[in-house]
Design a protein around this motif. Sequence first.
Motif, PDB file in Angstrom:
ATOM      1  N   THR A 274      40.561  49.946 -22.449  1.00 13.50           N
ATOM      2  CA  THR A 274      39.642  50.215 -21.833  1.00 13.50           C
ATOM      3  C   THR A 274      39.472  49.287 -20.322  1.00 13.50           C
ATOM      4  OG1 THR A 274      38.407  48.323 -23.167  1.00 13.50           O
ATOM      5  CG2 THR A 274      38.809  50.045 -23.996  1.00 13.50           C
ATOM      6  N   ALA A 275      39.710  48.810 -20.185  1.00 12.19           N
ATOM      7  CA  ALA A 275      40.369  47.784 -19.146  1.00 12.19           C
ATOM      8  C   ALA A 275      41.429  48.669 -18.329  1.00 12.19           C
ATOM      9  CB  ALA A 275      40.437  46.476 -18.836  1.00 12.19           C
ATOM     10  N   ALA A 276      41.816  49.272 -18.240  1.00 13.03           N
ATOM     11  CA  ALA A 276      43.177  49.828 -17.688  1.00 13.03           C
ATOM     12  C   ALA A 276      41.945  51.078 -17.657  1.00 13.03           C
ATOM     13  CB  ALA A 276      43.990  50.360 -18.409  1.00 13.03           C
ATOM     14  N   ALA A 277      41.461  51.994 -18.521  1.00 12.19           N
ATOM     15  CA  ALA A 277      41.160  53.043 -18.599  1.00 12.19           C
ATOM     16  C   ALA A 277      40.002  53.035 -16.836  1.00 12.19           C
ATOM     17  CB  ALA A 277      40.421  53.842 -19.825  1.00 12.19           C
ATOM     18  N   THR A 278      39.639  52.541 -17.342  1.00 15.08           N
ATOM     19  CA  THR A 278      37.755  52.211 -16.286  1.00 15.08           C
ATOM     20  C   THR A 278      38.239  51.249 -14.802  1.00 15.08           C
ATOM     21  OG1 THR A 278      37.390  49.395 -17.035  1.00 15.08           O
ATOM     22  CG2 THR A 278      35.934  51.011 -18.023  1.00 15.08           C
ATOM     23  N   GLY A 279      39.789  51.414 -14.834  1.00 14.52           N
ATOM     24  CA  GLY A 279      40.043  50.357 -13.652  1.00 14.52           C
ATOM     25  C   GLY A 279      41.060  52.055 -13.576  1.00 14.52           C
ATOM     26  N   ALA A 280      41.669  52.878 -14.042  1.00  9.13           N
ATOM     27  CA  ALA A 280      41.946  54.325 -13.268  1.00  9.13           C
ATOM     28  C   ALA A 280      41.212  55.109 -12.723  1.00  9.13           C
ATOM     29  CB  ALA A 280      42.488  54.877 -14.729  1.00  9.13           C
ATOM     30  N   VAL A 281      39.782  54.408 -13.342  1.00  9.47           N
ATOM     31  CA  VAL A 281      38.864  55.912 -12.781  1.00  9.47           C
ATOM     32  C   VAL A 281      37.801  54.921 -11.801  1.00  9.47           C
ATOM     33  CG1 VAL A 281      36.174  56.633 -13.479  1.00  9.47           C
ATOM     34  CG2 VAL A 281      37.844  56.170 -15.214  1.00  9.47           C
ATOM     35  N   ALA A 282      38.036  53.813 -11.852  1.00 10.93           N
ATOM     36  CA  ALA A 282      37.348  52.915 -10.610  1.00 10.93           C
ATOM     37  C   ALA A 282      38.557  53.673  -9.512  1.00 10.93           C
ATOM     38  CB  ALA A 282      37.672  51.625 -10.856  1.00 10.93           C
ATOM     39  N   ALA A 283      39.330  53.307  -9.963  1.00 14.53           N
ATOM     40  CA  ALA A 283      40.592  53.223  -8.365  1.00 14.53           C
ATOM     41  C   ALA A 283      40.762  55.165  -7.920  1.00 14.53           C
ATOM     42  CB  ALA A 283      42.444  53.601  -8.933  1.00 14.53           C
ATOM     43  N   TYR A 284      40.223  56.358  -8.392  1.00  9.43           N
ATOM     44  CA  TYR A 284      40.161  57.573  -8.503  1.00  9.43           C
ATOM     45  C   TYR A 284      38.598  57.848  -8.313  1.00  9.43           C
ATOM     46  CZ  TYR A 284      39.478  62.269  -9.228  1.00  9.43           C
ATOM     47  OH  TYR A 284      39.793  63.864  -8.414  1.00  9.43           O
ATOM     48  N   SER A 285      37.801  56.431  -8.421  1.00  7.97           N
ATOM     49  CA  SER A 285      36.167  57.566  -7.757  1.00  7.97           C
ATOM     50  C   SER A 285      36.118  56.841  -5.861  1.00  7.97           C
ATOM     51  CB  SER A 285      35.107  56.261  -7.990  1.00  7.97           C
ATOM     52  OG  SER A 285      35.115  57.465  -9.071  1.00  7.97           O
ATOM     53  N   ALA A 286      37.548  55.110  -6.075  1.00  8.53           N
ATOM     54  CA  ALA A 286      37.630  55.178  -4.300  1.00  8.53           C
ATOM     55  C   ALA A 286      38.341  55.945  -3.251  1.00  8.53           C
ATOM     56  CB  ALA A 286      38.357  53.414  -4.975  1.00  8.53           C
ATOM     57  N   TYR A 287      39.329  56.336  -4.102  1.00  3.05           N
ATOM     58  CA  TYR A 287      39.566  57.269  -3.450  1.00  3.05           C
ATOM     59  C   TYR A 287      38.729  58.932  -2.712  1.00  3.05           C
ATOM     60  CZ  TYR A 287      43.425  60.996  -2.616  1.00  3.05           C
ATOM     61  OH  TYR A 287      43.825  62.157  -2.735  1.00  3.05           O
ATOM     62  N   GLN A 288      38.512  59.075  -3.773  1.00  5.80           N
ATOM     63  CA  GLN A 288      37.596  60.136  -3.856  1.00  5.80           C
ATOM     64  C   GLN A 288      36.343  59.324  -2.794  1.00  5.80           C
ATOM     65  OE1 GLN A 288      37.576  63.623  -4.312  1.00  5.80           O
ATOM     66  NE2 GLN A 288      39.301  63.074  -5.718  1.00  5.80           N
ATOM     67  N   TYR A 289      35.791  58.228  -2.890  1.00 13.75           N
ATOM     68  CA  TYR A 289      34.534  57.823  -1.619  1.00 13.75           C
ATOM     69  C   TYR A 289      35.569  57.806  -0.027  1.00 13.75           C
ATOM     70  CZ  TYR A 289      31.419  54.723  -0.122  1.00 13.75           C
ATOM     71  OH  TYR A 289      30.449  53.877   1.784  1.00 13.75           O
ATOM     72  N   LEU A 290      36.762  56.919  -0.454  1.00 15.27           N
ATOM     73  CA  LEU A 290      37.313  57.251   1.048  1.00 15.27           C
ATOM     74  C   LEU A 290      37.396  58.691   1.440  1.00 15.27           C
ATOM     75  CD1 LEU A 290      39.520  54.732   0.540  1.00 15.27           C
ATOM     76  CD2 LEU A 290      37.944  54.479   1.376  1.00 15.27           C
ATOM     77  N   ILE A 291      37.499  59.954   0.688  1.00 16.36           N
ATOM     78  CA  ILE A 291      37.807  61.095   1.227  1.00 16.36           C
ATOM     79  C   ILE A 291      36.516  61.953   1.914  1.00 16.36           C
ATOM     80  CG2 ILE A 291      38.260  63.502   0.631  1.00 16.36           C
ATOM     81  CD1 ILE A 291      40.698  62.385  -0.863  1.00 16.36           C
ATOM     82  N   GLU A 292      35.503  61.036   0.781  1.00 15.64           N
ATOM     83  CA  GLU A 292      34.517  61.595   1.418  1.00 15.64           C
ATOM     84  C   GLU A 292      33.344  61.018   2.810  1.00 15.64           C
ATOM     85  OE1 GLU A 292      33.135  62.125  -3.482  1.00 15.64           O
ATOM     86  OE2 GLU A 292      31.717  60.952  -2.355  1.00 15.64           O
TER      87      GLU A 292
END
Length: 117
Positions: A89-107
């Motif tokens: 669950t830690a890895a899953a939420t970590g993957a989502v957080a990394a993806y969200s950070a990536y999207q944030y930088l693009i936005e």
Amino acid sequence: MVTEILGDDSVKAVKILNKITGETRILDVEGIFIEIGFEPAKEFFKSMGLEVDDYGYVKVDEWMRTNIPGLFAAGDAISLWRGFRQIVTAAATGAVAAYSAYQYLIEKGLYRSGSFK
Ligand SMILES: Cc1cc2nc3c(=O)[nH]c(=O)nc-3n(C[C@H](O)[C@H](O)[C@H](O)COP(=O)(O)OP(=O)(O)OC[C@H]3O[C@@H](n4cnc5c(N)ncnc54)[C@H](O)[C@@H]3O)c2cc1C
């Protein structure tokens, strides 16, 4: 409950108290794992201005966004799935957080494919 750890250079046994009957007995063991429970770093989170839940875990939405734009949280520190803390669950939420950070930088126009601005 364990009332005493017995041994010399290494653990040999534990003394166990039966809290219902008051009886004690010795159980031979070769090792011990001490479970101390969870205590989130709530003062640290609050000092950063992060919103926490009633238990002190960082509040996140389903994309691991915190109340602070551009700040994402994951793993044991978050309010999501409280009571079920696992590596997966830690890895899953970590993957989502990394993806969200990536999207944030693009936005925000801070990242273009392959390079930071
Ligand atoms: C005894 C025990 C047994 C467990 N057994 C299992 C199991 O069998 N299977 C399973 O799936 N899960 C198990 N878990 C749960 C699993 O270990 C956690 O859910 C998982 O490690 C959480 O990952 P995380 O990255 O959120 O936090 P952590 O793995 O705790 O990583 C946080 C890291 O941040 C570092 N850190 C803390 N504060 C700071 C700071 N101020 N600055 C820099 N670094 C900092 C810490 O040193 C640590 O390395 C167990 C947990 C415990 C305690």
